[in-house]
Design an enzyme around this catalytic site. Structure first.
Site, short mmCIF file in Angstrom:
data_model
loop_
_atom_site.label_atom_id
_atom_site.label_comp_id
_atom_site.label_asym_id
_atom_site.label_seq_id
_atom_site.Cartn_x
_atom_site.Cartn_y
_atom_site.Cartn_z
N LYS A 36 0.82 -1.21 0.00
CA LYS A 36 0.00 0.00 0.00
C LYS A 36 0.85 1.27 0.00
O LYS A 36 0.50 2.25 -0.65
CB LYS A 36 -0.96 0.02 1.19
N THR A 37 1.99 1.25 0.72
CA THR A 37 2.84 2.44 0.74
C THR A 37 3.39 2.73 -0.64
O THR A 37 3.52 3.89 -1.04
CB THR A 37 3.99 2.26 1.76
N ASP A 221 -3.65 7.59 4.22
CA ASP A 221 -3.08 6.29 4.55
C ASP A 221 -3.79 5.71 5.78
O ASP A 221 -4.29 6.45 6.62
CB ASP A 221 -1.59 6.47 4.84
N GLU A 222 -3.84 4.37 5.89
CA GLU A 222 -4.46 3.68 7.03
C GLU A 222 -5.86 4.22 7.30
O GLU A 222 -6.24 4.52 8.45
CB GLU A 222 -3.58 3.83 8.29
N GLN A 251 -7.86 -4.85 8.97
CA GLN A 251 -6.80 -4.47 9.91
C GLN A 251 -7.21 -3.29 10.79
O GLN A 251 -6.35 -2.57 11.30
CB GLN A 251 -5.51 -4.15 9.15
N ARG A 587 1.72 -10.92 10.16
CA ARG A 587 3.09 -10.37 10.32
C ARG A 587 4.13 -11.41 9.92
O ARG A 587 5.29 -11.08 9.70
CB ARG A 587 3.36 -9.97 11.77
#
Length: 701
Positions: A36-37, A221-222, A251, A587
């Site tokens: 995503k970044t 973002d997020e 998330q 993770r």
């Protein structure tokens, strides 16, 4: 190759579509590990280079300063460091910048001061004292006020909603007084930065128009972590078609901070004509890990479906192990870490142990120390370094040794006894003048009535308390700790989780010698910080966002712990717990271990535990199931037990050696004695070899 082709060449088709999309609002559903970044940074660069927008006209908001700095670094690399990208930052930093210019419209001066959490807490405590409300409630009051501000509930609104009696009426008065005091002092707290920015734009349409003209595009973002106030701010600043929100509803794990998953679920309704692009290719995990985590999260009803896939292959099956107690669970985790480390593929920094609540860390820390495995507690502090633990240990040390001035200074006003600075100064002076310990100096002052009556009563109470604890007989360190906690009423002044940490400390002291236990608590810090750059990471599940590790353990897979007991009867809370578990599992890059125990000490008593309900969602063929709770002495991983000798050895772990056939290697471990001494060496070209020194013909480099 054109500039645009260069920007797009490393993107997969869905990432490319997200970068190129304009003309309508865009929601990018970015699954875990899907890049995503990269999408955000490349979209920023595309808007600046191909669409020729000024970089300074692209408002980009993130949630942490770390994410903001990482984003700036990537964008600088893509478009050049000579550009102004100053509107990349956190919600709070962006709002601070706006308010520094415009806050006079709300009756503040633009030289306002920002209070941090400690400043805020101190002011709330002062107000509670002023209103004669139990001061120890300040944490709950701070949390409620923060929650109201995140929901854009002003003091006046809340006051009008209360029914005129009960705690809410008192809270409303505190909130009104608190906000009045902030404004009188020209001070803002963190939540004010967002709430007042919303108020500024809602009450001043001309100012809002100015910022509409300034910001040609908004990147978020997020997005799943936005609260109501942040979402309202974004809706005000974004025009009809110039917003791109990137996030993952699976998330969303910060409901306790005010995050509202409805913001991302309702994006298409709130931004008509919005396009949705799903990023489902995962670059982090193996397919087995994705299949297990995907099956678990699929049971949540309120979500946007995604099916993550990877080109990394199927990988190892996920492991689940059910053990007897938390100590056995911790030893099992430590032994698996040691075994994988000795095989030479992973260093300690490649391992992470995740847990739902902080008190789970104590047993894990003890097991890792026993195996001489270096670790660090991420996003928090070591169990033995927590304030409440150090306070209780300080009482223990003062009881053992009344000359311990450091411990006395720590706990003489903990919990608060109202022994003031002037009295403490007099005690210090008396101790220095007569070469006494502080404890004996207090007794000497009391003997001659050397302090005011009010101070004398408080000091008498403190001396009597310590001497009463000293006079009792104790069969173990746990008995002494119980007496300290009972007589001091310490747990009345701390929250539920901190109280559980103290109960965990007492449980770990059962059957232990008092002096040995006190020494052990003092010595753990040396191990905590040793070799921190190559250490196993311990952290809560809430602290794991944005991180990844080759090997991950998620401990405490039991109903009441994960999912947490407070969530069991609430569908929304249960869904959040499932998302928390999902975040933890995703993770892992290569290996994922899930563990739980049949018995665990929770809130002062040993409880029978049931396996987490989330485990029933896992496809059986993706997981290796092991139960070690049937035997009272379960066998850990098949790791050869290493005998640690006190005598010095020629070879130690970490030294480099040379073999006539296999070349250079690194010693991973030494064990055995005398002529039977053996070493485990990792040779880069042939892997791990176990060698007897009598025959190995090794040469130390």
């Amino acid at each position: 190759m054109s500039k645009e082709e260069i920007l797009l060449k490393d993107l997969n088709p869905q990432q490319r579509d997200a970068v190129l999309h304009t003309g309508s609002p865009l929601l990018v559903l970015a699954g875990a590990g899907s890049g995503k970044t990269r999408v955000i940074t490349h979209k920023f660069a595309h808007l600046a280079k191909s669409k020729r927008l000024s970089p300074n006209s692209i408002l980009t908001v993130t949630f942490t300063n770390k994410a903001s700095e990482e984003m700036k670094g990537r964008i600088y690399h893509l478009i050049g460091k000579d550009t102004d990208i100053s509107w990349i930052g956190t919600f709070h930093s962006q709002c601070n910048r706006i308010l520094r210019k415009e806050i006079k419209a709300l009756g503040y001066n633009n030289n306002f001061v920002i209070y941090d959490d400690d400043d805020q807490s101190n002011l709330i405590r002062h107000i509670l004292k002023e209103f004669k409300i139990y001061e120890a409630m300040y944490r709950g009051v701070v949390s409620r006020i923060s929650s109201m501000k995140s929901s854009l509930v002003s003091p006046g609104s809340f006051l009008s909603q209360t029914n005129g009696f009960g705690f809410d009426e008192k809270l409303a008065k505190v909130y009104v007084r608190y906000q009045d005091e902030l404004k009188r002092c020209n001070v803002l707290d963190f939540d004010d930065l967002i709430m007042l920015s919303v108020k500024l734009f809602e009450e001043n349409p001309a100012l809002l128009g100015k910022y509409h003209d300034m910001f040609k595009y908004v990147l978020v973002d997020e997005f799943q972590d936005t609260n109501y106030a942040q979402y309202r701010l974004l809706k005000l600043l974004a025009a009809e078609d110039n917003i791109c929100a990137v996030g993952d509803d699976d998330q969303s794990i910060y409901k306790f901070r005010g995050a509202d998953i409805a913001n991302i679920l309702n994006f298409e309704k709130d931004f008509p004509g919005a396009a949705v692009i799903k990023l489902e290719q995962n670059y982090r995990s193996t397919q087995n890990i994705l299949d297990v985590s995907g099956a678990v999260i699929a049971s949540n009803a309120m979500r946007k479906p995604k099916k993550l896939w990877t080109e990394r292959g199927q990988g190892e099956k996920v492991n689940h192990c059910w053990l007897n107690t938390e100590e056995e669970e911790a030893k099992h985790i430590a032994s698996v870490i040691k075994e994988l480390y000795l095989k030479g593929k992973y260093n300690y920094k490649d391992f992470a142990v995740l847990y739902r609540v902080n008190f789970q860390a104590r047993a894990i820390e003890d097991a890792l120390r026993e195996e001489l495995i270096s670790y660090r507690v991420m996003g928090g502090i070591s169990f033995y370094q927590r304030k409440e633990i150090k306070d209780i240990i300080a009482y223990m040390r003062l009881v053992i040794n009344s000359d311990d001035n450091v411990s006395l200074r720590r706990i003489i006003n903990c919990p608060p006894r109202g022994i003031g600075a002037a009295t403490l100064s007099k005690i210090e002076h008396e101790a220095k003048k007569k070469s006494l310990s502080l404890f004996n100096a207090i007794k000497a002052i009391l003997k001659v009535n050397g302090v005011a009556v009010s101070a004398r009563d408080k000091l008498n109470g403190f001396i009597h308390l310590i001497e009463k604890i000293v006079s009792a007989d104790y069969s173990s360190a746990a008995d002494m700790l119980k007496e300290i906690v009972d007589k001091t009423k310490y747990v009345d002044f701390i929250g539920e989780e901190k109280a559980q940490n103290i109960h965990e400390l007492i449980a770990s002291a059962e059957g232990k010698d008092i002096n040995e236990f006190s020494d052990r608590a003092a010595l753990v810090t040396a191990m905590d910080s040793r070799n921190a750059e190559n250490s196993v990471s311990l952290m809560t599940l809430h602290s794991t966002k944005g991180l990844e590790f080759p090997v991950v353990f998620v401990g405490g897979l039991e109903d009441g712990l994960l999912p947490y007991f407070k969530a069991l009867n609430n569908k929304e809370e249960l869904s959040e717990e499932r998302r928390l578990f999902y975040v933890g599992m995703t993770r892992a890059k290569d290996i994922l271990w899930l563990t739980g125990t049949k018995k665990r000490r929770l809130y002062t008593k040993m409880q029978e535990q049931e396996p987490s309900r989330f485990l029933s969602d896992i496809p059986p063929h993706c997981c290796q199931w092991t139960e070690k709770s049937a035997s009272p002495q379960p066998v850990a991983m098949p790791v050869k037990r290493i005998v640690k000798l006190s005598a010095p050895r020629l070879y130690v772990a970490g030294c480099r050696v040379k073999h006539p056939k296999w070349g250079q290697g690194v010693v991973r471990e030494c064990y055995g004695d005398g002529d039977e001494q053996k070493v485990m060496v990792n040779f880069p070209n042939v892997g791990i070899k176990r060698l007897c020194l009598r025959f190995a013909n090794l040469e130390k480099i």
